[in-house]
Each structure stands twice: as C-alpha cells, then as structure tokens.
Design an enzyme around this catalytic site. Structure first.
Site, PDB file in Angstrom:
ATOM      1  N   CYS A  77     -44.999  28.770 -11.422  1.00 46.52           N
ATOM      2  CA  CYS A  77     -44.312  27.515 -11.133  1.00 46.52           C
ATOM      3  C   CYS A  77     -44.241  27.400  -9.609  1.00 46.52           C
ATOM      4  CB  CYS A  77     -42.907  27.587 -11.736  1.00 46.52           C
ATOM      5  SG  CYS A  77     -41.830  26.212 -11.296  1.00 46.52           S
ATOM      6  N   CYS A 188     -48.459  21.411  -9.076  1.00 45.57           N
ATOM      7  CA  CYS A 188     -47.436  21.747 -10.080  1.00 45.57           C
ATOM      8  C   CYS A 188     -48.210  22.222 -11.298  1.00 45.57           C
ATOM      9  CB  CYS A 188     -46.609  20.506 -10.413  1.00 45.57           C
ATOM     10  SG  CYS A 188     -45.601  20.673 -11.914  1.00 45.57           S
TER      11      CYS A 188
END
Ligand code: DGL
Length: 262
Positions: A77, A188
């Site tokens: 992440c 992302c």
C-alpha cells in the site's frame, strides 16, 4: 514469535484488496512461497485519513501478521508505506520489509520528454516520503501528481469496468491529459485492477501505464534471499487471505481478483 523460519509465509498488508496486485507479482517471482494477505477493508480508505491514523492502522495490521508468524513483510500500500515503513524497519529490525512506492524512477528514466502523470491517494501525495521521491527523480520532467479520492473504492466494491469509472476519469484525469502525455504511473495498489478500463478510456496505446508492483516483488525476493529465507523449488505455495471486514464479501471479492488476474 520467531520470524527466521524459511517455512513461514510472507506477510502482505493493504488497506483493502489493492495489495493483491503486488501479491500477484510476488507469486510470479516466488511461486513456492506461502503468503498471508491481510486487507484492512473495515478501515479503508487509508488515503484520505491523517498520517498518524494511517500509521496506527498499519501497525495494528502488522502486529496481527507478526502474531501469526511471517518471515518477511510487504507493505503493499503506497499510502501505508509513506506513513509507516521507516518506523516499521526500526521497530522490526530483523524482519525483511519492503514497501511499495509510486514508480516515478522508472517513469522518469525512460522519459522521452513528455508528460508523466502520477495517480495516487491524496495522502500519498501529501506525504514527505513522496515529496522526497519527486525531488530525487523529477529533474526537468513535466511530472504531475494527481490525487484521486474515491478511486480505490471502485475496486473495493468490485467495480472494474463501468460508466461511472469513465465519469471519474473525465472529471479527475482528463483535465491533465495533454497531447504529449507519455506515461501514467498508478501510484496506488488498487489501480492496476482498473488498468484495462483506463487503457480503453484513454484510446491511446502510445501512453504507457506503469506501477511499482513487479519492482517491489523483485526487491522482496532479493531481501529474503539475502537473509537465507527464500524457498527455491518445491511445491506451489498457498495463499491465505484475511480481512478486517466481518462479512465474507471482501474475501470473496479478493478471491475473484486472484482468479481473474493471477
Ligand atoms: N492501496 C492503497 C495505496 O496503495 C490505498 C488505498 C486507500 O486506502 O486509500 O495507496
């Protein structure tokens, strides 16, 4: 709990399902390994929360993984990497830890002088770690960072291909697209799952769309090898998924993503 046993799984964490895009690359690199993936969907999104909260949530997940026993950790992440990876390395010095970050370096290194657009969560872009990365590699390139609040939610909801996604790109991406745009960096880990839809939206095969997942997987392999923790050869490993969301739905969506993309 010891973490130097070669037979332990590799831990993966993300705010939800996005980190599976990194896990998929890791499985390609290291098919014999076992993986323990934790998605924190109950607390998603991370990317619009304050830095301290993201750090606390990340630590909560990492503790869960450590308690179960992992021999390495991928912070899959970008937002959590920016908020917590430095201090995780200090607190778990024995554990090989890699964190994904937006693939700005490869985008700039292969630049032909056109525009590079980085799509990422608002918090990734606001973090010092990201600003340092941009400062290090941007040089003279026309590099634009575009915050995308609400985009990861499409993937969390299992929507990889809908008119609403087009509307999102119309509003949040189109204003920045120029005739000389050469690369879009998916900053992302949720976004690679909508890459095909983005490609169709752009109607321009000349624009490269890249992300940091394969580089992160290779770095993870390198670190495990360095510590003598890499399983080489042998049987195909297994993937275990857990999610903070109490229902079965997120696990099911994760399974569907793996089936479709692995
Ligand atoms: N998948 C995450 C990332 O790579 C963040 C999504 C979110 O929770 O906002 O940044």
């Amino acid at each position: 709990m010891r973490n130097d046993d070669v037979n332990l799984p590799i831990g993966f964490m993300d705010s939800g399902l996005g980190g599976l895009s990194v896990l998929i690359e890791a499985v390609h690199e290291m098919p014999s390994e076992d993986y323990l993936y934790y998605g924190d969907s109950a607390n998603a999104p991370y990317g619009t929360k304050p830095q301290e909260e993201i750090k606390r949530l990340t630590y909560d997940v990492v503790r869960k993984l450590m308690d179960k026993g992992i021999k390495g950790l991928a912070v899959a992440c970008n937002t959590a990497t920016g908020a917590a990876v430095r201090s995780l390395r200090e607190d778990y010095p024995e554990l090989p830890i890699v964190g994904i970050e937006p693939a700005i370096k490869p985008a700039v290194e292969s630049s032909r002088g056109g525009r590079i657009i980085v799509l990422a969560t608002p918090m990734t872009i606001a973090q010092e770690k990201y600003k340092d990365l941009v400062k290090r590699f941007k040089g003279e390139t026309d590099l634009l960072s575009v915050p995308c609040p609400g985009l990861m939610e499409f993937v969390e909801e299992g929507d990889l291909d809908s008119p609403e996604l087009d509307q999102y790109f119309e509003k949040h991406l189109k204003p920045y697209l120029t005739a000389d745009t050469e690369t879009i960096v998916l900053g992302c880990t949720h976004y690679p799952f909508i890459k095909e839809h983005l490609r169709a939206y752009l109607k321009n095969d000349g624009i490269r769309i890249i992300d940091g997942s394969s580089g992160t997987a290779r770095e993870l392999k390198r670190r495990l090898k360095e510590k003598g923790l890499l399983k080489e050869g042998g049987h195909k490993g297994k993937i275990t998924m857990e999610n903070s969301d109490p229902g079965k739905e997120m696990l099911e969506r994760g399974r569907i993503l793996l089936e479709r993309f692995l």
